[in-house]
Design a protein around this motif. Structure first.
Motif, PDB file in Angstrom:
ATOM      1  N   GLU A  29       0.824  -1.207   0.000  1.00 37.74           N
ATOM      2  CA  GLU A  29       0.000   0.000   0.000  1.00 37.74           C
ATOM      3  C   GLU A  29       0.862   1.263   0.000  1.00 37.74           C
ATOM      4  O   GLU A  29       0.558   2.235  -0.693  1.00 37.74           O
ATOM      5  CB  GLU A  29      -0.909  -0.003   1.229  1.00 37.74           C
ATOM      6  N   ARG A  30       1.933   1.237   0.768  1.00 38.32           N
ATOM      7  CA  ARG A  30       2.794   2.413   0.886  1.00 38.32           C
ATOM      8  C   ARG A  30       3.534   2.713  -0.415  1.00 38.32           C
ATOM      9  O   ARG A  30       3.679   3.872  -0.807  1.00 38.32           O
ATOM     10  CB  ARG A  30       3.793   2.193   2.033  1.00 38.32           C
ATOM     11  N   SER A  31       3.966   1.672  -1.102  1.00 38.62           N
ATOM     12  CA  SER A  31       4.812   1.874  -2.284  1.00 38.62           C
ATOM     13  C   SER A  31       4.054   1.823  -3.603  1.00 38.62           C
ATOM     14  O   SER A  31       4.549   2.292  -4.635  1.00 38.62           O
ATOM     15  CB  SER A  31       5.903   0.797  -2.310  1.00 38.62           C
ATOM     16  N   GLY A  32       2.850   1.209  -3.596  1.00 45.12           N
ATOM     17  CA  GLY A  32       2.127   1.031  -4.847  1.00 45.12           C
ATOM     18  C   GLY A  32       2.749  -0.033  -5.733  1.00 45.12           C
ATOM     19  O   GLY A  32       2.513  -0.063  -6.940  1.00 45.12           O
ATOM     20  N   ARG A  33       3.522  -0.920  -5.132  1.00 44.62           N
ATOM     21  CA  ARG A  33       4.179  -1.990  -5.886  1.00 44.62           C
ATOM     22  C   ARG A  33       3.848  -3.340  -5.250  1.00 44.62           C
ATOM     23  O   ARG A  33       3.340  -3.406  -4.139  1.00 44.62           O
ATOM     24  CB  ARG A  33       5.690  -1.769  -5.927  1.00 44.62           C
ATOM     25  N   PHE A  34       4.157  -4.402  -5.955  1.00 45.67           N
ATOM     26  CA  PHE A  34       3.931  -5.739  -5.418  1.00 45.67           C
ATOM     27  C   PHE A  34       5.028  -6.678  -5.894  1.00 45.67           C
ATOM     28  O   PHE A  34       5.768  -6.371  -6.831  1.00 45.67           O
ATOM     29  CB  PHE A  34       2.546  -6.266  -5.809  1.00 45.67           C
ATOM     30  N   LEU A  35       5.136  -7.833  -5.231  1.00 40.96           N
ATOM     31  CA  LEU A  35       6.225  -8.775  -5.482  1.00 40.96           C
ATOM     32  C   LEU A  35       5.715 -10.011  -6.208  1.00 40.96           C
ATOM     33  O   LEU A  35       4.678 -10.571  -5.854  1.00 40.96           O
ATOM     34  CB  LEU A  35       6.865  -9.174  -4.149  1.00 40.96           C
ATOM     35  N   ILE A  36       6.467 -10.420  -7.229  1.00 36.58           N
ATOM     36  CA  ILE A  36       6.181 -11.651  -7.972  1.00 36.58           C
ATOM     37  C   ILE A  36       7.352 -12.596  -7.727  1.00 36.58           C
ATOM     38  O   ILE A  36       8.494 -12.256  -8.019  1.00 36.58           O
ATOM     39  CB  ILE A  36       6.026 -11.377  -9.476  1.00 36.58           C
ATOM     40  N   GLU A  37       7.069 -13.786  -7.230  1.00 41.04           N
ATOM     41  CA  GLU A  37       8.130 -14.708  -6.839  1.00 41.04           C
ATOM     42  C   GLU A  37       8.148 -15.946  -7.731  1.00 41.04           C
ATOM     43  O   GLU A  37       7.099 -16.456  -8.115  1.00 41.04           O
ATOM     44  CB  GLU A  37       7.907 -15.193  -5.398  1.00 41.04           C
ATOM     45  N   GLY A  38       9.341 -16.450  -8.014  1.00 38.52           N
ATOM     46  CA  GLY A  38       9.486 -17.750  -8.641  1.00 38.52           C
ATOM     47  C   GLY A  38       9.466 -17.732 -10.156  1.00 38.52           C
ATOM     48  O   GLY A  38       8.848 -16.864 -10.780  1.00 38.52           O
ATOM     49  N   PRO A  39      10.148 -18.704 -10.777  1.00 39.37           N
ATOM     50  CA  PRO A  39      10.290 -18.718 -12.242  1.00 39.37           C
ATOM     51  C   PRO A  39       8.972 -18.745 -13.000  1.00 39.37           C
ATOM     52  O   PRO A  39       8.818 -18.042 -13.998  1.00 39.37           O
ATOM     53  CB  PRO A  39      11.097 -20.006 -12.492  1.00 39.37           C
ATOM     54  N   GLY A 110       6.348  -5.373  -9.448  1.00 39.44           N
ATOM     55  CA  GLY A 110       5.359  -4.879 -10.389  1.00 39.44           C
ATOM     56  C   GLY A 110       4.666  -3.629  -9.897  1.00 39.44           C
ATOM     57  O   GLY A 110       4.676  -3.313  -8.694  1.00 39.44           O
ATOM     58  N   ASN A 111       4.040  -2.914 -10.820  1.00 40.96           N
ATOM     59  CA  ASN A 111       3.266  -1.712 -10.521  1.00 40.96           C
ATOM     60  C   ASN A 111       1.832  -2.130 -10.192  1.00 40.96           C
ATOM     61  O   ASN A 111       1.112  -2.645 -11.047  1.00 40.96           O
ATOM     62  CB  ASN A 111       3.290  -0.768 -11.732  1.00 40.96           C
ATOM     63  N   ALA A 112       1.420  -1.913  -8.947  1.00 42.83           N
ATOM     64  CA  ALA A 112       0.097  -2.361  -8.512  1.00 42.83           C
ATOM     65  C   ALA A 112      -1.027  -1.682  -9.292  1.00 42.83           C
ATOM     66  O   ALA A 112      -2.038  -2.314  -9.618  1.00 42.83           O
ATOM     67  CB  ALA A 112      -0.063  -2.112  -7.014  1.00 42.83           C
ATOM     68  N   GLU A 113      -0.864  -0.418  -9.604  1.00 39.65           N
ATOM     69  CA  GLU A 113      -1.909   0.319 -10.312  1.00 39.65           C
ATOM     70  C   GLU A 113      -2.192  -0.310 -11.677  1.00 39.65           C
ATOM     71  O   GLU A 113      -3.338  -0.359 -12.129  1.00 39.65           O
ATOM     72  CB  GLU A 113      -1.498   1.786 -10.478  1.00 39.65           C
ATOM     73  N   SER A 114      -1.159  -0.810 -12.324  1.00 38.28           N
ATOM     74  CA  SER A 114      -1.329  -1.419 -13.647  1.00 38.28           C
ATOM     75  C   SER A 114      -2.117  -2.718 -13.588  1.00 38.28           C
ATOM     76  O   SER A 114      -2.664  -3.170 -14.599  1.00 38.28           O
ATOM     77  CB  SER A 114       0.038  -1.685 -14.281  1.00 38.28           C
ATOM     78  N   MET A 115      -2.177  -3.333 -12.401  1.00 34.74           N
ATOM     79  CA  MET A 115      -2.893  -4.600 -12.240  1.00 34.74           C
ATOM     80  C   MET A 115      -4.343  -4.406 -11.842  1.00 34.74           C
ATOM     81  O   MET A 115      -5.104  -5.374 -11.793  1.00 34.74           O
ATOM     82  CB  MET A 115      -2.186  -5.476 -11.201  1.00 34.74           C
ATOM     83  N   HIS A 116      -4.747  -3.183 -11.537  1.00 36.43           N
ATOM     84  CA  HIS A 116      -6.111  -2.932 -11.097  1.00 36.43           C
ATOM     85  C   HIS A 116      -7.032  -2.829 -12.318  1.00 36.43           C
ATOM     86  O   HIS A 116      -7.204  -1.769 -12.904  1.00 36.43           O
ATOM     87  CB  HIS A 116      -6.174  -1.656 -10.251  1.00 36.43           C
ATOM     88  N   ALA A 117      -7.602  -3.961 -12.694  1.00 39.04           N
ATOM     89  CA  ALA A 117      -8.466  -3.996 -13.866  1.00 39.04           C
ATOM     90  C   ALA A 117      -9.816  -3.368 -13.544  1.00 39.04           C
ATOM     91  O   ALA A 117     -10.301  -3.447 -12.415  1.00 39.04           O
ATOM     92  CB  ALA A 117      -8.656  -5.433 -14.327  1.00 39.04           C
TER      93      ALA A 117
END
Length: 302
Positions: A29-39, A110-117
């Motif tokens: 929430e603070r950064s507006g980003r999220f983490l994607i893990e693993g190949p 990733g950019n969280a805003e870009s994922m908000h469909a």
């Protein structure tokens, strides 16, 4: 895009700490980003939604004089990322483990805003058949009052099932789990990046489906006192209904769908059980019903 020549080797650095903090809701929430893990998840994000991925972190060997990416699988993901505007950063194993113990050598931010469909992002009927939506009411991470737990894996599993069934979108209705939780993302096996995932209130969901002339089918075991559920095999025999635009609404695993929601649905459908099992979990129910509908709708085109 450039690959950063400097190798990140300090797991206590501010940069690494901020990335690791994305495993927490407050950090996202603070950064507006999220983490994607693993190949698998990172590969699908880079391949299908490169617009979302900002930075890629890849583990290299500890021999820093001649560092090498630790596997050919990760090398291919890096190669794919270079066709998009994604910055690549090499890091040591210690740094990668600090970012995420589940990364298996690679993670992306990733950019969280870009994922908000939004509702306008849904392309209905894109698979050459009538639109089909998978909807889930109150799929939660936390414990429900009855003491059973709808874990993050449920949300990831149902997104994956909807993707496999060729649904046009997934809609999480009312108070649901955060789909950008890294555990949810990992459990989708990359499907989160294949189709739109929306969030709506209950009223918004029924308004949206009505505006798009979509019938709502409730997946429910018991139905209401006035309306008992129809068996899925009987419903599948109704070709016109199977091929019509629809949204299939699944309930909270512990409590199902509330009666007032069931009364707003055009049809109530249950999956028959032929053995001694009391019920199916949410992920299995979604896979069985969505795949059954999709296979029935495709049978004459096979």
């Amino acid at each position: 895009m450039p690959i950063n020549a400097q190798i990140l080797d300090n797991p206590k650095s501010d940069r690494v700490r901020r990335i690791a903090d994305l495993t927490r809701a407050k950090g996202r929430e603070r950064s507006g980003r999220f983490l994607i893990e693993g190949p698998q998840s990172v590969r699908e994000a880079v391949t299908w939604r490169p617009d979302v991925v900002q930075d890629l972190y890849v583990e290299v060997s500890q021999a820093l004089e001649h560092p090498r990416i630790i596997s050919s699988t990760l090398e291919k993901i890096v190669e794919t990322s270079q066709d998009a505007t994604i910055y690549v950063h090499y890091c040591t194993g210690d740094v990668m483990r600090r970012i995420s113990p589940d990364a298996q050598g690679i993670a992306a931010v990733g950019n969280a805003e870009s994922m908000h469909a939004g509702a306008d992002d849904v392309e209905l009927g894109k698979n050459g058949r009538a639109p089909q939506i998978a909807a889930f009411w109150q799929v939660r991470r936390h414990r429900d009052p009855c003491g059973r737990c709808g874990r993050t894996g449920n949300a990831g599993t149902v997104i994956r099932a909807a993707d496999a069934a060729g649904c046009d979108a997934v809609i999480f209705v009312d108070d649901c789990v955060d789909v950008l939780n890294p555990k949810v993302i990992r459990s989708t096996a990359g499907s989160l990046f294949h189709l739109p995932v929306l969030a709506m209130s209950t009223d918004e969901f029924f308004t949206w489906t009505g505006d798009h002339n979509m019938d709502v089918w409730a997946a429910d075991v018991y139905g209401t006192e006035e309306r008992k559920p129809e068996s899925l095999p009987a419903v599948l025999a109704d070709k016109a209904a199977v091929e019509a635009p629809k949204a299939v609404l699944f309930g909270n695993e512990a409590r199902g769908l509330e009666p007032d929601i069931l009364t707003r649905c055009g049809r109530i459908v249950s999956i028959p059980l032929y053995g001694k099992a009391e019920s199916l979990n949410l992920g299995t129910s979604a896979a069985v019903m969505l795949m059954s509908l999709s296979m029935s709708g495709h049978v004459e085109r096979m």
